[in-house]
Every structure is written in C-alpha cells, then in structure tokens.
Write a protein that holds these residues in place. Structure first.
Motif, PDB file in Angstrom:
ATOM      1  N   ARG A 228      -2.982 -23.915  -5.616  1.00  0.00           N
ATOM      2  CA  ARG A 228      -3.689 -22.628  -5.571  1.00  0.00           C
ATOM      3  C   ARG A 228      -3.709 -22.044  -6.982  1.00  0.00           C
ATOM      4  O   ARG A 228      -3.058 -22.586  -7.882  1.00  0.00           O
TER       5      ARG A 228
ATOM      6  N   LEU B 195       6.477 -11.032  -2.631  1.00  0.00           N
ATOM      7  CA  LEU B 195       7.032 -10.951  -3.999  1.00  0.00           C
ATOM      8  C   LEU B 195       6.692 -12.214  -4.761  1.00  0.00           C
ATOM      9  O   LEU B 195       7.522 -12.788  -5.445  1.00  0.00           O
ATOM     10  N   GLY B 196       5.435 -12.670  -4.603  1.00  0.00           N
ATOM     11  CA  GLY B 196       5.003 -13.870  -5.303  1.00  0.00           C
ATOM     12  C   GLY B 196       4.451 -13.512  -6.667  1.00  0.00           C
ATOM     13  O   GLY B 196       4.824 -12.494  -7.272  1.00  0.00           O
ATOM     14  N   ALA B 197       3.507 -14.337  -7.150  1.00  0.00           N
ATOM     15  CA  ALA B 197       2.937 -14.128  -8.477  1.00  0.00           C
ATOM     16  C   ALA B 197       2.396 -12.700  -8.601  1.00  0.00           C
ATOM     17  O   ALA B 197       2.620 -12.018  -9.606  1.00  0.00           O
ATOM     18  N   LEU B 198       1.694 -12.223  -7.575  1.00  0.00           N
ATOM     19  CA  LEU B 198       1.041 -10.911  -7.666  1.00  0.00           C
ATOM     20  C   LEU B 198       1.988  -9.773  -7.284  1.00  0.00           C
ATOM     21  O   LEU B 198       2.075  -8.766  -7.991  1.00  0.00           O
TER      22      LEU B 198
ATOM     23  N   PRO C 273      -4.381  -5.030  -0.668  1.00  0.00           N
ATOM     24  CA  PRO C 273      -5.222  -5.998  -1.375  1.00  0.00           C
ATOM     25  C   PRO C 273      -4.889  -7.437  -0.968  1.00  0.00           C
ATOM     26  O   PRO C 273      -5.356  -8.369  -1.606  1.00  0.00           O
TER      27      PRO C 273
ATOM     28  N   SER D  35      -8.832  -8.009  -7.454  1.00  0.00           N
ATOM     29  CA  SER D  35      -8.727  -8.851  -8.644  1.00  0.00           C
ATOM     30  C   SER D  35      -9.613 -10.075  -8.484  1.00  0.00           C
ATOM     31  O   SER D  35      -9.712 -10.624  -7.399  1.00  0.00           O
TER      32      SER D  35
ATOM     33  N   TYR E 108       0.912 -21.450   2.550  1.00  0.00           N
ATOM     34  CA  TYR E 108       0.649 -20.745   1.288  1.00  0.00           C
ATOM     35  C   TYR E 108       1.361 -21.439   0.145  1.00  0.00           C
ATOM     36  O   TYR E 108       2.182 -22.314   0.376  1.00  0.00           O
TER      37      TYR E 108
ATOM     38  N   ASP F 191      -8.847  -3.285   0.554  1.00  0.00           N
ATOM     39  CA  ASP F 191      -9.742  -4.115  -0.273  1.00  0.00           C
ATOM     40  C   ASP F 191     -10.205  -5.352   0.489  1.00  0.00           C
ATOM     41  O   ASP F 191     -11.154  -6.018   0.076  1.00  0.00           O
TER      42      ASP F 191
ATOM     43  N   SER G 264      10.226 -10.727   0.773  1.00  0.00           N
ATOM     44  CA  SER G 264       9.698 -12.098   0.691  1.00  0.00           C
ATOM     45  C   SER G 264      10.258 -12.909   1.852  1.00  0.00           C
ATOM     46  O   SER G 264      11.075 -12.424   2.638  1.00  0.00           O
ATOM     47  N   ARG G 265       9.830 -14.142   1.928  1.00  0.00           N
ATOM     48  CA  ARG G 265      10.310 -15.021   2.995  1.00  0.00           C
ATOM     49  C   ARG G 265      11.736 -15.507   2.675  1.00  0.00           C
ATOM     50  O   ARG G 265      12.649 -15.371   3.470  1.00  0.00           O
ATOM     51  N   GLY G 266      11.905 -16.053   1.460  1.00  0.00           N
ATOM     52  CA  GLY G 266      13.227 -16.534   1.036  1.00  0.00           C
ATOM     53  C   GLY G 266      13.890 -15.513   0.119  1.00  0.00           C
ATOM     54  O   GLY G 266      13.279 -14.523  -0.281  1.00  0.00           O
TER      55      GLY G 266
HETATM   56  P1  NDP Z   1       2.341 -16.183  -3.644  1.00  0.00           P
HETATM   57  O1  NDP Z   1       2.234 -17.395  -2.788  1.00  0.00           O
HETATM   58  O2  NDP Z   1       2.762 -16.326  -5.073  1.00  0.00           O
HETATM   59  O3  NDP Z   1       3.352 -15.149  -2.969  1.00  0.00           O
HETATM   60  C1  NDP Z   1       3.390 -14.896  -1.610  1.00  0.00           C
HETATM   61  C2  NDP Z   1       4.582 -14.028  -1.295  1.00  0.00           C
HETATM   62  O4  NDP Z   1       4.565 -13.714   0.104  1.00  0.00           O
HETATM   63  C3  NDP Z   1       5.907 -14.748  -1.571  1.00  0.00           C
HETATM   64  O5  NDP Z   1       6.865 -13.838  -2.088  1.00  0.00           O
HETATM   65  C4  NDP Z   1       6.331 -15.219  -0.181  1.00  0.00           C
HETATM   66  O6  NDP Z   1       7.722 -15.362  -0.005  1.00  0.00           O
HETATM   67  C5  NDP Z   1       5.829 -14.067   0.660  1.00  0.00           C
HETATM   68  N1  NDP Z   1       5.658 -14.485   2.063  1.00  0.00           N
HETATM   69  C6  NDP Z   1       4.823 -15.410   2.577  1.00  0.00           C
HETATM   70  N2  NDP Z   1       5.001 -15.525   3.910  1.00  0.00           N
HETATM   71  C7  NDP Z   1       5.991 -14.657   4.229  1.00  0.00           C
HETATM   72  C8  NDP Z   1       6.639 -14.319   5.433  1.00  0.00           C
HETATM   73  N3  NDP Z   1       6.323 -14.898   6.592  1.00  0.00           N
HETATM   74  N4  NDP Z   1       7.620 -13.389   5.399  1.00  0.00           N
HETATM   75  C9  NDP Z   1       7.969 -12.812   4.226  1.00  0.00           C
HETATM   76  N5  NDP Z   1       7.386 -13.075   3.038  1.00  0.00           N
HETATM   77  C10 NDP Z   1       6.414 -13.993   3.045  1.00  0.00           C
HETATM   78  O7  NDP Z   1       0.935 -15.440  -3.536  1.00  0.00           O
HETATM   79  P2  NDP Z   1       0.230 -14.476  -4.620  1.00  0.00           P
HETATM   80  O8  NDP Z   1       1.202 -13.408  -5.002  1.00  0.00           O
HETATM   81  O9  NDP Z   1      -0.406 -15.263  -5.691  1.00  0.00           O
HETATM   82  O10 NDP Z   1      -0.963 -13.871  -3.721  1.00  0.00           O
HETATM   83  C11 NDP Z   1      -0.691 -13.126  -2.548  1.00  0.00           C
HETATM   84  C12 NDP Z   1      -1.972 -12.910  -1.772  1.00  0.00           C
HETATM   85  O11 NDP Z   1      -2.820 -11.978  -2.443  1.00  0.00           O
HETATM   86  C13 NDP Z   1      -2.892 -14.143  -1.644  1.00  0.00           C
HETATM   87  O12 NDP Z   1      -2.422 -15.019  -0.636  1.00  0.00           O
HETATM   88  C14 NDP Z   1      -4.211 -13.521  -1.286  1.00  0.00           C
HETATM   89  O13 NDP Z   1      -4.282 -13.364   0.108  1.00  0.00           O
HETATM   90  C15 NDP Z   1      -4.147 -12.130  -1.951  1.00  0.00           C
HETATM   91  N6  NDP Z   1      -5.096 -11.993  -3.062  1.00  0.00           N
HETATM   92  C16 NDP Z   1      -6.042 -11.000  -3.000  1.00  0.00           C
HETATM   93  C17 NDP Z   1      -6.939 -10.799  -4.035  1.00  0.00           C
HETATM   94  C18 NDP Z   1      -7.928  -9.678  -3.977  1.00  0.00           C
HETATM   95  O14 NDP Z   1      -8.771  -9.555  -4.865  1.00  0.00           O
HETATM   96  N7  NDP Z   1      -7.867  -8.813  -2.986  1.00  0.00           N
HETATM   97  C19 NDP Z   1      -6.941 -11.667  -5.226  1.00  0.00           C
HETATM   98  C20 NDP Z   1      -5.900 -12.671  -5.200  1.00  0.00           C
HETATM   99  C21 NDP Z   1      -5.025 -12.825  -4.158  1.00  0.00           C
HETATM  100  P3  NDP Z   1       8.546 -16.463  -0.847  1.00  0.00           P
HETATM  101  O15 NDP Z   1       8.598 -15.910  -2.267  1.00  0.00           O
HETATM  102  O16 NDP Z   1       9.885 -16.491  -0.217  1.00  0.00           O
HETATM  103  O17 NDP Z   1       7.772 -17.747  -0.754  1.00  0.00           O
END
Ligand code: NDP
Length: 310
Positions: free
Chosen positions: A88, A142-145, A223, A276, A310, A249, A164-166
């Motif tokens: 991704r 709490l991922g990249a964004l 978002p 974004s 994801y 959004d 976050s998940r983990g």
């Molecule tokens: P990442 O994969 O980097 O991060 C996802 C986060 O969500 C991680 O911290 C993950 O936990 C957490 N997560 C996922 N599933 C669960 C769960 N079941 N319980 C708890 N936490 C969970 O994604 P990004 O930060 O890059 O992007 C996030 C989302 O933003 C994208 O999937 C997309 O839908 C949206 N997006 C929207 C845009 C817009 O313009 N509106 C543009 C770009 C993205 P863990 O860290 O433990 O894995």
C-alpha cells in the motif's frame, strides 16, 4: 534487462504520473518499461489504483508485486484473483496533507471558529475557548497517518490518546490498544478522529454504545472510511446534541448522493474525500524505491497483511 511495469489507473492519472515515475525509476537505478498496455504475461510489476478497470489479476503470471497508489486497500484485499504481494502507499506527501487537514478541522472545532464566521450579527459573543491542553483528543488508528496527526496535535498542546490493534509507543501520545483499550480511549474524548482502515473488525466500530463514551457535546472527525461509523447512530447523536458536530470526508457511497441527509444537516460538514491526496512527485519515488528493493532481493516495504485486511 528492463522490467515491464504496467500502470493500471484511471486515464487522467497517466498524465500526472508518467514523467514522475520515469524520473523516479532512473533515480532508483531501475531500467523500466512503463506502459498502460503491456501484455499481462510479460508484466513484472503493476502500479495500481483501486478504481482502475483491471480486476482480474490471474493472467499476470510473472508479476512480482502490485503497488497501490492508495493508502486504503479495502477494495483490493478482497480480490481473490490477486495472489501477488500487495504494497500500500505510505508517502510523505500523503501524510503531510492528512496532518494539515486534521489539524485544520480540529482547530476549527476547538476554537469554535464557526460562531464568528457565521455569526456576524452584531452580538458581542466573548466566549473564550479552553487552551488545547484542556481539550482531550482521541485518534483511532496509530499508523502512518494517525501517528503523524496525533504528534502534530500533541505538539500544539492537546492531550492525545491513540488506539491501535497491537501495542505501540508513539512519543507524545498515550497509546492504548486492543478491545480493552477502546472504551478507555473513547471515554471523555472531546474530539474523536478516525484514521483506521476499513476491515471486518472496524466496520461500524463507532456505534451508539461507543459514541456514548465520548464527552457530551464532543466532535467527530472522520477522514478514515465512511463505514467505520454507523451513520444512523451518528445522526441520532447529532440530533440529540450528544455530538455537537461531525466533519466527514469519507462515506459509504462516494460521491455522496446529492439527496443524502448529511449534505443539509446543520451539524455535519461534508468534504469530498479530499483530506489527503497521493502526490505524484513524492509517491513516484516511494513506488520506484520499493520496486528497487524487490529487484535487489530486499523485503518490500508496506506490504499488506491480507488476513488482517490492511
Ligand atoms: P496504517 O495501516 O499505517 O495504520 C492503520 C492503523 O489502524 C494501525 O495503527 C492499526 O493498528 C490500526 N488498526 C487497524 N485495525 C485495527 C483494529 N481492528 N483495532 C485497532 N486498531 C486497528 O494506515 P494509514 O495510517 O496509512 O491509513 C489509515 C487509513 O486512512 C487508510 O486505511 C484509509 O482508509 C484512510 N485514508 C484516507 C484518506 C483520505 O483522503 N480521506 C487518504 C489516505 C488514507 P496496528 O498499528 O496495531 O497495526
């Protein structure tokens, strides 16, 4: 030997990307033949937008990886014809854009800007907002964004809790995780920001029961993806005043239909999935470097865990 790279995305993106990608391949030391119409049997990599016409990956028998132009991959992970690794997009331009959008909309609600922008009616309303340090913010994801947005808000002084998940550690953010951490993260949050991916576990996550944990009169900013929220529960909470305003959004159906009640709702702000955007100039480098990693036998970055979605 040059690698055959298929660009599979809606037509208008070709003009935005072809030069940026060609340059990025050169910089990454890759010999690449970039095209929109390679024979599937000779394709080495696919650069892919989930709204492209291509949906059957079966004929791409020698393809080593598919690289998404989007961060959200919920529509690709369910495609059973895709057996190749899927990366991704994690791109500094995309992250910066999201930080700016989230900080802007958070400050709008925190400062109560609407009162003054829409209320030029001769009444001297001298209500002073609290300082950021007295406005708890929660970010789900709490991922990249999410981590970047959380840190930007923490730097402004907001007490930020993230979920976050983990287990995670992000400087400046109180990090909670798993189902046990969710209620704690939501409890008394005055501004809730959703930056989760859409998966079976996050679908309708924000329902009536979870909204009830938020501070009375709080704000929701989404978002992430539309289906993270139970729309009916959100509308009920807005109508009762439990939630003061929602800035959305993303939606279950995009474009949001013109007769959808969110457009006219006085407590909803609709933005058309523009929080974004992927920026070709920086995204092209990220993609080229990831292909170069694969070519050099290094593990690719940002690979999607298909089981998690994801
Ligand atoms: P990442 O994969 O980097 O991060 C996802 C986060 O969500 C991680 O911290 C993950 O936990 C957490 N997560 C996922 N599933 C669960 C769960 N079941 N319980 C708890 N936490 C969970 O994604 P990004 O930060 O890059 O992007 C996030 C989302 O933003 C994208 O999937 C997309 O839908 C949206 N997006 C929207 C845009 C817009 O313009 N509106 C543009 C770009 C993205 P863990 O860290 O433990 O894995």
């Amino acid at each position: 030997m040059a690698r055959n790279i298929l660009f599979s995305a809606p037509d208008h993106l070709w003009d935005d990307y072809k030069d940026a990608l060609t340059q990025a391949f050169e910089q990454a030391g890759l010999r690449a033949d970039l095209s929109r119409d390679h024979d599937p049997a000779v394709v080495d990599y696919i650069i892919y937008a989930p709204n492209a016409a291509l949906t059957d990956f079966t004929p791409f028998t020698r393809c080593k990886a598919v690289l998404s132009l989007w961060a959200g991959v919920e529509t690709i992970v369910t495609n059973d014809t895709l057996s190749q690794p899927l990366a991704r997009l994690v791109d500094p331009g995309l992250t910066q854009g999201m930080v700016e959008w989230v900080v802007g909309h958070t400050l709008r609600h925190h400062l109560g800007m609407d009162t003054h922008i829409h209320g030029q009616d001769g009444i001297w309303r001298d209500h002073v907002p609290p300082l950021a340090r007295d406005r708890p913010v929660t970010i789900l994801g709490l991922g990249a964004l999410g981590a970047a947005c959380g840190q930007a808000l923490a730097n402004l002084g907001f007490p930020v809790t993230g979920w976050s998940r983990g287990v995670k550690t992000v400087e400046g953010i109180t990090c909670l995780h798993g189902s046990a951490g969710l209620n704690q993260a939501l409890t008394d949050a005055e501004i809730l920001i959703l930056l989760l991916p859409l998966t079976p576990l996050t679908h309708d996550l924000i329902n009536a029961e979870r909204i009830a944990h938020l501070a009375n009169g709080g704000f929701v900013i989404n978002p992430g993806r539309g289906a993270l929220i139970d729309d009916g529960a959100l509308r009920a909470a807005l109508d009762s005043g439990r939630i003061a305003h929602a800035t959305l959004d993303v939606f279950r159906h995009e474009p949001l239909p013109a007769d959808h009640p969110f457009w006219a709702h006085p407590k909803v702000t609709v933005t058309p999935h523009i929080a974004s955007q992927t920026r070709p100039s920086s995204a092209a480098n990220v993609i080229a470097q990831n292909i170069a990693r694969c070519e050099n036998g290094q593990p690719m970055k940002n690979l999607v865990n298909r089981k998690r979605g994801y």
